[in-house]
Design an enzyme around this catalytic site. Structure first.
Site, PDB file in Angstrom:
ATOM      1  N   LYS A 193       0.946  -1.210   0.021  1.00  0.00           N
ATOM      2  CA  LYS A 193      -0.110   0.142  -0.022  1.00  0.00           C
ATOM      3  C   LYS A 193       0.776   1.237   0.087  1.00  0.00           C
ATOM      4  CE  LYS A 193       0.623   1.152   4.592  1.00  0.00           C
ATOM      5  NZ  LYS A 193       0.800   2.661   5.233  1.00  0.00           N
ATOM      6  N   THR A 250      -3.946   5.487   3.581  1.00  0.00           N
ATOM      7  CA  THR A 250      -2.549   5.861   3.029  1.00  0.00           C
ATOM      8  C   THR A 250      -2.520   6.655   1.783  1.00  0.00           C
ATOM      9  OG1 THR A 250      -1.616   3.873   4.339  1.00  0.00           O
ATOM     10  CG2 THR A 250      -0.041   5.087   2.750  1.00  0.00           C
TER      11      THR A 250
END
Length: 337
Positions: A193, A250
């Site tokens: 990620k 994120t």
């Protein structure tokens, strides 16, 4: 949890200090270890870490630069240090680890040169079994948690009792852990990620809008899932907190270091200047290459990851990366294709 659980946190940066706060608020006896004497003194005496968490008042905890003192008697040891120096750092601390200690990894990356996940690095460096290593990952931006905003996370370990112990150590009014046995899936979500967040930052730095952001997040999740399934992870992990939850946080938040660095690159900065401007570790920069190597080793196609590596390490422009991604052959949309 019976009695007061003694814990140690290795790493006095923003995430390590925040997680120490989380465990102190959960009722643990916490010692924070770091190499910076000034930070340790400030945490212990003033209950602050102005370098990493300005304006946050910390609960009472010990802080030290003496690793042996920090680890002495600690039943739960949390590791929050940069992933690429983890092996060397932990090997030097091995002799001080209690024989029954459970080690919790907050690190998100793949080790360069070995392509190993952080739980594997920890087990090797500390010479312990993998069932004593717990992985924590989820939508957990340190600066929001430091102000005690509510969030949840995943606590993964092959040993259910150790997962529960780690969960109890960090469970409080604003931080809710869920246990899981899929260490591979949870770790890959946490590592990849960051790479996808770099791609999102680059796109937004070029002025691309929410359609592009949503596209990259969604196809990024496909890449994470594809790699995870090739390595034996459970498919449902990728739709949960460690997968989609952490990916959204994120990729969308300006508090994300990887998103921020990617944005600087998208605006035209060199990688070196972007690292300086970000002012802190962005794990995805280094781990992007090891993630791509891992994918290639297993025959997994990860075009977004490959594009990030090309921009950061091979001189490709962000515009050329976008053109390369959009010119790929058309296909039906499937979760893993």
């Amino acid at each position: 949890m019976s009695g007061v659980l003694k814990t140690a946190v290795l790493g006095s940066g923003s995430w390590g200090t925040t997680f120490a706060m989380v465990m102190a608020d959960a009722g643990c006896d916490v010692t924070l270890w770091g190499r910076d004497e000034a930070v340790a003194r400030e945490v212990a005496e003033d209950r602050r870490n102005a370098k990493y968490l300005p304006d946050v008042e910390l609960p009472a905890m010990r802080a030290t630069t003496d690793a042996a003192a920090a680890l002495s008697g600690a039943r739960v040891v949390v590791v929050a240090i940069p992933s690429q120096v983890a092996r060397t750092t932990l090997e030097g601390l091995r002799e001080h680890l209690e024989p029954d200690a459970v080690v919790v990894s907050l690190m998100k990356g793949i080790e360069l040169s070995t392509d190993k996940r952080m739980s594997q690095v920890i087990a090797e460096a500390l010479d312990i079994s993998l069932d004593r290593v717990v992985v924590v990952s989820g939508p957990n931006l340190a600066k929001e948690i430091a102000t005690r905003q509510p969030t949840a996370t995943v606590v993964a370990c092959p040993d259910e009792a150790n997962a529960r112990l780690a969960a109890e150590a960090c469970s409080n009014a604003y931080f809710r852990p869920y246990t899981n046995s899929d260490v591979v899936g949870v770790e890959l979500c946490g590592a990849v990620k960051n790479v996808i967040a770099l791609a999102i930052g680059m796109a937004q730095g070029r002025g691309f809008g929410w359609n592009t952001t949503a596209t990259v997040i969604t196809r990024g999740l496909v890449e994470i899932t594809r790699l995870g399934r090739a390595l034996g992870a459970q498919a449902e992990t990728f739709a949960g907190l460690a997968g989609m939850g952490d990916l959204v946080a994120t990729c969308a938040s300006p508090l994300s270091r990887n998103h921020t660095l990617g944005k600087y690159v998208g605006q035209g900065m060199s990688l070196e200047d972007a690292l300086v401007a970000t002012g802190t570790t962005a794990e995805g920069v280094k781990s992007s290459r090891s993630v791509l190597e891992l994918a290639q080793k297993h025959g997994v196609d990860m075009p977004i990851t490959a594009g990030v590596v090309a921009v950061l390490h091979e001189g490709m422009s962000v515009d050329d990366m976008a053109r390369a991604l959009l010119s790929r052959p058309q296909k039906a949309e499937r979760l893993t294709d």
